[in-house]
Write a protein that holds these residues in place. Structure first.
Motif, PDB file in Angstrom:
ATOM      1  N   ASP A  33      90.180 -46.879  74.415  1.00  9.23           N
ATOM      2  CA  ASP A  33      89.852 -47.862  73.174  1.00  9.23           C
ATOM      3  C   ASP A  33      88.265 -48.150  72.497  1.00  9.23           C
ATOM      4  O   ASP A  33      88.327 -48.439  71.199  1.00  9.23           O
ATOM      5  CB  ASP A  33      90.217 -49.107  74.190  1.00  9.23           C
ATOM      6  CG  ASP A  33      88.758 -49.265  75.553  1.00  9.23           C
ATOM      7  OD1 ASP A  33      88.259 -48.519  75.595  1.00  9.23           O
ATOM      8  OD2 ASP A  33      89.596 -49.881  76.072  1.00  9.23           O
ATOM      9  N   ALA A  34      87.014 -47.767  73.668  1.00  7.58           N
ATOM     10  CA  ALA A  34      86.099 -47.596  72.672  1.00  7.58           C
ATOM     11  C   ALA A  34      86.093 -46.898  71.929  1.00  7.58           C
ATOM     12  O   ALA A  34      85.296 -47.122  70.478  1.00  7.58           O
ATOM     13  CB  ALA A  34      85.141 -48.005  73.436  1.00  7.58           C
ATOM     14  N   GLN A  35      86.403 -45.429  72.580  1.00  5.17           N
ATOM     15  CA  GLN A  35      86.438 -44.135  70.927  1.00  5.17           C
ATOM     16  C   GLN A  35      86.665 -44.574  69.473  1.00  5.17           C
ATOM     17  O   GLN A  35      86.441 -44.256  68.950  1.00  5.17           O
ATOM     18  CB  GLN A  35      86.585 -43.263  72.350  1.00  5.17           C
ATOM     19  CG  GLN A  35      85.575 -42.433  73.137  1.00  5.17           C
ATOM     20  CD  GLN A  35      86.811 -40.809  73.431  1.00  5.17           C
ATOM     21  OE1 GLN A  35      87.665 -40.963  73.387  1.00  5.17           O
ATOM     22  NE2 GLN A  35      85.618 -40.600  74.514  1.00  5.17           N
ATOM     23  N   ALA A  36      88.265 -45.276  70.164  1.00  4.40           N
ATOM     24  CA  ALA A  36      89.242 -45.542  68.836  1.00  4.40           C
ATOM     25  C   ALA A  36      88.564 -46.671  68.270  1.00  4.40           C
ATOM     26  O   ALA A  36      88.146 -46.771  66.620  1.00  4.40           O
ATOM     27  CB  ALA A  36      90.742 -46.211  69.142  1.00  4.40           C
ATOM     28  N   ALA A  37      87.754 -47.496  68.511  1.00  3.97           N
ATOM     29  CA  ALA A  37      87.105 -48.241  68.092  1.00  3.97           C
ATOM     30  C   ALA A  37      85.460 -48.054  67.126  1.00  3.97           C
ATOM     31  O   ALA A  37      85.454 -48.763  66.434  1.00  3.97           O
ATOM     32  CB  ALA A  37      85.909 -49.845  69.140  1.00  3.97           C
ATOM     33  N   ALA A  38      84.991 -46.686  67.726  1.00  4.94           N
ATOM     34  CA  ALA A  38      83.689 -46.146  67.132  1.00  4.94           C
ATOM     35  C   ALA A  38      84.677 -45.578  65.816  1.00  4.94           C
ATOM     36  O   ALA A  38      83.326 -45.488  64.691  1.00  4.94           O
ATOM     37  CB  ALA A  38      83.214 -45.182  68.188  1.00  4.94           C
ATOM     38  N   TRP A  39      84.982 -44.998  65.961  1.00  3.51           N
ATOM     39  CA  TRP A  39      85.978 -44.795  64.669  1.00  3.51           C
ATOM     40  C   TRP A  39      86.290 -45.158  63.639  1.00  3.51           C
ATOM     41  O   TRP A  39      86.041 -45.308  62.453  1.00  3.51           O
ATOM     42  CB  TRP A  39      87.910 -43.563  65.325  1.00  3.51           C
ATOM     43  CG  TRP A  39      88.320 -43.157  63.748  1.00  3.51           C
ATOM     44  CD1 TRP A  39      89.105 -43.132  63.684  1.00  3.51           C
ATOM     45  CD2 TRP A  39      86.976 -41.491  63.372  1.00  3.51           C
ATOM     46  NE1 TRP A  39      89.135 -42.615  62.290  1.00  3.51           N
ATOM     47  CE2 TRP A  39      87.723 -41.696  62.427  1.00  3.51           C
ATOM     48  CE3 TRP A  39      85.938 -40.791  63.375  1.00  3.51           C
ATOM     49  CZ2 TRP A  39      88.110 -40.376  61.479  1.00  3.51           C
ATOM     50  CZ3 TRP A  39      85.619 -39.657  62.979  1.00  3.51           C
ATOM     51  CH2 TRP A  39      86.763 -39.269  61.696  1.00  3.51           C
ATOM     52  N   ALA A  40      86.958 -46.586  63.766  1.00  2.00           N
ATOM     53  CA  ALA A  40      87.256 -47.420  63.522  1.00  2.00           C
ATOM     54  C   ALA A  40      85.693 -47.745  62.513  1.00  2.00           C
ATOM     55  O   ALA A  40      85.876 -48.373  61.050  1.00  2.00           O
ATOM     56  CB  ALA A  40      87.456 -48.619  64.131  1.00  2.00           C
ATOM     57  N   GLU A  41      85.094 -48.631  63.368  1.00  2.00           N
ATOM     58  CA  GLU A  41      83.130 -48.753  62.719  1.00  2.00           C
ATOM     59  C   GLU A  41      82.831 -47.797  61.702  1.00  2.00           C
ATOM     60  O   GLU A  41      81.800 -48.294  60.736  1.00  2.00           O
ATOM     61  CB  GLU A  41      82.314 -48.991  63.712  1.00  2.00           C
ATOM     62  CG  GLU A  41      83.198 -50.154  64.787  1.00  2.00           C
ATOM     63  CD  GLU A  41      82.901 -51.565  63.947  1.00  2.00           C
ATOM     64  OE1 GLU A  41      82.358 -51.420  62.320  1.00  2.00           O
ATOM     65  OE2 GLU A  41      83.153 -52.350  64.200  1.00  2.00           O
ATOM     66  N   HIS A  42      83.142 -46.275  62.015  1.00  2.00           N
ATOM     67  CA  HIS A  42      83.030 -45.304  61.369  1.00  2.00           C
ATOM     68  C   HIS A  42      83.124 -45.050  59.496  1.00  2.00           C
ATOM     69  O   HIS A  42      82.856 -44.594  59.084  1.00  2.00           O
ATOM     70  CB  HIS A  42      82.209 -44.060  62.116  1.00  2.00           C
ATOM     71  CG  HIS A  42      82.606 -42.724  61.161  1.00  2.00           C
ATOM     72  ND1 HIS A  42      81.665 -41.905  60.148  1.00  2.00           N
ATOM     73  CD2 HIS A  42      83.749 -42.209  61.174  1.00  2.00           C
ATOM     74  CE1 HIS A  42      81.520 -40.920  59.773  1.00  2.00           C
ATOM     75  NE2 HIS A  42      82.871 -40.865  59.931  1.00  2.00           N
ATOM     76  N   ARG A  43      84.508 -45.238  60.531  1.00  2.00           N
ATOM     77  CA  ARG A  43      85.470 -45.287  58.775  1.00  2.00           C
ATOM     78  C   ARG A  43      85.275 -46.839  57.959  1.00  2.00           C
ATOM     79  O   ARG A  43      85.104 -46.667  56.576  1.00  2.00           O
ATOM     80  CB  ARG A  43      86.688 -44.757  59.051  1.00  2.00           C
ATOM     81  CG  ARG A  43      87.198 -43.732  59.651  1.00  2.00           C
ATOM     82  CD  ARG A  43      87.518 -42.606  58.386  1.00  2.00           C
ATOM     83  NE  ARG A  43      88.246 -42.704  57.843  1.00  2.00           N
ATOM     84  CZ  ARG A  43      89.029 -42.947  56.494  1.00  2.00           C
ATOM     85  NH1 ARG A  43      87.933 -42.988  55.798  1.00  2.00           N
ATOM     86  NH2 ARG A  43      90.404 -43.281  56.341  1.00  2.00           N
TER      87      ARG A  43
END
Ligand code: BMX
Length: 287
Positions: free
Chosen positions: A105-115
């Protein structure tokens, strides 16, 4: 392309229809912690039964580590007791009839914040500080996953001057335990409310939490040298938390000083991130 994104966490289970950074529809229920993976997926399927035909990609953002083969395991069973190497993508594909992509979940959120969020277009490390502490790393435009899907699990380190597992000495469970040791049966939100009201015992706990996170951010800067460290989660998003962490960063030369930002996408970052990753996985399959 609209994606069905599921978020299975230690306290809540969320289903969302996501298009780009837009959450079109969302439903949440409490996670039945004792039920197990098959029942969690059944519950997710029931939650979005009315959405058939509205999505063409499937992503899952989940607490715990997910490896490249979609095998899912708990690192801290206190967060959610996931049996080791649960075949998550296989179970999801059997129910939804679509290829699935699963990530922490936190990896996916990291990607969202980056995108789309506070780390847009930049090398980003994301931290979520809530009941436990999770994280993710985007470097050179890539989300790091690692050998077993562990990359970014800062809560599992013994770092930042703590003696045990970091998330057990900084996040919500620790705050509640520390308050209880002083005879106060309160959870993190109530402790932070007491701190805002000027109660010294609560201010001290909040400061201690922010100091430890600040130490972790300094360590992260030296390890990954990101352009930005984005902080989210219930504790991370609380009033002035990022500013307090910033004020407690250890003395260091400018080169080692991290830039901190409050997360931009809130509690929906996980579903937005996994939807974007699932869409790109679909596009590469189609090539
Ligand atoms: C734990 C770990 C991480 C997760 C983090 C936040 C498990 C089951 N979970 O450190 O994978 O990212 O909690 O999880 O080992 P959340 O459910 O509080 O968002």
């Amino acid at each position: 392309m609209t994606c069905l994104a599921l978020d299975i966490g230690g306290t809540k289970l969320m289903a969302a229809l996501v298009d780009g950074a837009q959450v079109i529809d969302v439903r949440r229920i409490a996670t039945d912690r004792a039920a197990g993976p098959a029942a969690w997926l059944d519950a997710a399927q029931a939650l979005c039964a009315g959405w058939k035909g509205r999505y063409s990609a499937l992503g899952l953002a989940v607490t715990g580590a997910v490896d490249a083969r979609g095998l899912w395991s708990a690192l801290n069973p206190e967060t959610l007791n996931i049996p080791p190497r649960t075949p998550l993508t296989e179970l999801a594909e059997a129910r939804f009839g679509l290829p699935a992509l699963a990530r922490n979940d936190a990896q996916a959120a990291a990607w969202a914040e980056h995108r789309f969020g506070a780390g847009q277009g930049r090398d980003t490390v994301f931290l979520t500080i809530s009941t436990g502490l999770g994280g993710g790393i985007v470097s050179g435009g890539r989300l790091l996953s690692g050998r077993c899907g562990l990359a970014g699990h800062f809560g599992q380190t013994g770092g930042a001057g703590t003696s045990g597992r970091f998330e057990d000495e900084v996040a919500g469970r620790w705050l509640a335990r520390a308050a209880r040791a002083q005879g106060r049966a309160l959870e993190a939100p109530e402790i932070f409310a007491a701190a805002r009201a000027g109660e010294t015992w609560a201010e001290d706990l909040r400061t201690c939490c922010a100091e430890r996170v600040a130490r972790l951010c300094a360590d992260i800067q030296a390890m990954f040298d990101p352009e930005i460290i984005v902080i989210g989660g219930g504790i991370g998003l609380s009033e002035n938390f990022v500013e307090t962490v910033d004020a407690h960063l250890p003395e260091a030369p400018d080169l080692l000083r991290p830039a901190l930002a409050r997360a931009g996408l809130g509690a929906e970052a996980g579903v937005i991130g996994i939807a974007d990753l699932a869409r790109s996985a679909d596009r590469s399959r189609a090539k």
